[in-house]
Enzyme design. Structure first.
Site, PDB file in Angstrom:
ATOM      1  N   HIS A   4       1.136  -1.334  -0.076  1.00  0.00           N
ATOM      2  CA  HIS A   4      -0.183  -0.112   0.582  1.00  0.00           C
ATOM      3  C   HIS A   4       1.214   1.305   0.187  1.00  0.00           C
ATOM      4  O   HIS A   4       1.444   1.337   0.842  1.00  0.00           O
ATOM      5  CB  HIS A   4      -0.677   0.158   1.609  1.00  0.00           C
ATOM      6  CG  HIS A   4      -1.350   1.320   1.449  1.00  0.00           C
ATOM      7  ND1 HIS A   4      -2.980   1.308   0.485  1.00  0.00           N
ATOM      8  CD2 HIS A   4      -1.868   2.485   2.044  1.00  0.00           C
ATOM      9  CE1 HIS A   4      -3.786   1.986   0.439  1.00  0.00           C
ATOM     10  NE2 HIS A   4      -3.113   3.080   1.301  1.00  0.00           N
ATOM     11  N   ASP A  40      -6.492  -3.402   3.944  1.00  0.00           N
ATOM     12  CA  ASP A  40      -5.776  -2.371   4.606  1.00  0.00           C
ATOM     13  C   ASP A  40      -5.247  -2.534   5.720  1.00  0.00           C
ATOM     14  O   ASP A  40      -5.019  -1.835   6.104  1.00  0.00           O
ATOM     15  CB  ASP A  40      -5.743  -1.298   3.536  1.00  0.00           C
ATOM     16  CG  ASP A  40      -5.649  -0.575   2.653  1.00  0.00           C
ATOM     17  OD1 ASP A  40      -5.004  -1.480   1.850  1.00  0.00           O
ATOM     18  OD2 ASP A  40      -6.009   0.084   2.137  1.00  0.00           O
TER      19      ASP A  40
HETATM   20  C1  GAR Z   1       1.627   1.318  -6.370  1.00  0.00           C
HETATM   21  O1  GAR Z   1       1.659   2.321  -6.038  1.00  0.00           O
HETATM   22  C2  GAR Z   1       0.690   0.300  -5.391  1.00  0.00           C
HETATM   23  O2  GAR Z   1       1.194   0.143  -4.243  1.00  0.00           O
HETATM   24  C3  GAR Z   1      -0.737   1.418  -5.659  1.00  0.00           C
HETATM   25  O3  GAR Z   1      -0.757   1.369  -6.756  1.00  0.00           O
HETATM   26  C4  GAR Z   1       0.072   1.766  -7.542  1.00  0.00           C
HETATM   27  C5  GAR Z   1       0.195   0.336  -8.641  1.00  0.00           C
HETATM   28  O4  GAR Z   1       1.280   0.919  -9.388  1.00  0.00           O
HETATM   29  N1  GAR Z   1      -1.500  -0.134  -5.101  1.00  0.00           N
HETATM   30  C6  GAR Z   1      -2.533   0.609  -4.277  1.00  0.00           C
HETATM   31  O5  GAR Z   1      -3.286   1.557  -3.699  1.00  0.00           O
HETATM   32  C7  GAR Z   1      -3.935  -0.342  -2.989  1.00  0.00           C
HETATM   33  N2  GAR Z   1      -4.245   0.018  -2.370  1.00  0.00           N
HETATM   34  P1  GAR Z   1       2.150  -0.113 -10.166  1.00  0.00           P
HETATM   35  O6  GAR Z   1       0.779  -0.626 -11.085  1.00  0.00           O
HETATM   36  O7  GAR Z   1       2.787   0.871 -11.374  1.00  0.00           O
HETATM   37  O8  GAR Z   1       2.728  -0.794  -9.655  1.00  0.00           O
END
Ligand code: GAR
Length: 197
Positions: free
Chosen positions: A109, A150
């Site tokens: 997260h 979460d």
């Molecule tokens: C990441 O920053 C991850 O932590 C977040 O989405 C992004 C995905 O980036 N996840 C959440 O917010 C889950 N609650 P990515 O597709 O480049 O890995």
């Protein structure tokens, strides 16, 4: 003596930069095999397909119905998946999937939970909320996945500063650097601990 590798699945919804970091970390690993990469969005809405293809790995599309009706769980089990790691997966994980992989499912997260977590707090929404609250630090949390968004026990956290001129985008970039550096290692450490315990 030969080791039987732990087979992991990555579930994602977006650009897949964390999926890439995980794939790179376990490339050539004798103990962990990334055996499935899945995405709930179609290719026109998610960069992960092209990103993993560049690495010689196909991302498989699944839809909401398959997530909810147990079709995805069946697919994971039929592929012998031992662990599931969420990498920017933005849908709620249904109870059946949580139960099947309890203690073997991790999420990352993009904030220091319990701050800026819960329903609706994902991706850029988190970074906007951090800036709106005038927080001076943010970071990442790796945690076990439970039925509540979460709220699973925290495995690992790393912090970074929020700079005065940060935009949601610049903060997201700094947080993602932490994710790419630490999430794969946290996954590896949890699996190693599980295997030896
Ligand atoms: C990441 O920053 C991850 O932590 C977040 O989405 C992004 C995905 O980036 N996840 C959440 O917010 C889950 N609650 P990515 O597709 O480049 O890995």
């Amino acid at each position: 003596m030969s080791v039987v590798p732990t087979r992991i699945a990555i579930l994602a919804s977006g650009s897949g930069s964390n999926a890439e970091a995980i794939l790179r970390h376990f490339e050539g690993s004798e103990t962990v095999d990334v055996a499935f990469v899945g995405c709930n969005r179609q290719e026109s809405q998610a960069g992960i397909y092209e990103r993993t293809r560049q690495m010689g790995v196909e991302t498989t599309r699944f839809n909401k119905a398959e997530l909810l009706d147990g079709g995805l769980l069946q697919a994971l089990q039929s592929k012998g998946i031992d662990w599931v790691v969420l990498a920017g997966f933005l849908m709620h994980i249904p109870e059946g999937l949580v139960r099947a992989y309890r203690g073997r499912m991790l999420n990352v997260h993009p904030s220091l939970l319990p701050k800026f977590g819960g329903k609706g707090m994902y991706g850029m929404h988190v970074h906007r909320a951090v800036l709106d609250a005038n927080a001076t630090e943010s970071g990442i949390t790796v945690h076990w996945v439970t039925e509540a968004y979460d709220e699973g026990a925290v495995v690992f956290q790393a912090a970074c500063a929020v700079e005065p001129n940060d935009t949601p985008e610049s903060l997201a970039e700094r947080v993602k650097e932490l994710e790419h550096m630490y999430y794969p290692r946290a996954i590896a450490a949890c699996i190693a601990e599980h295997v030896t315990s």
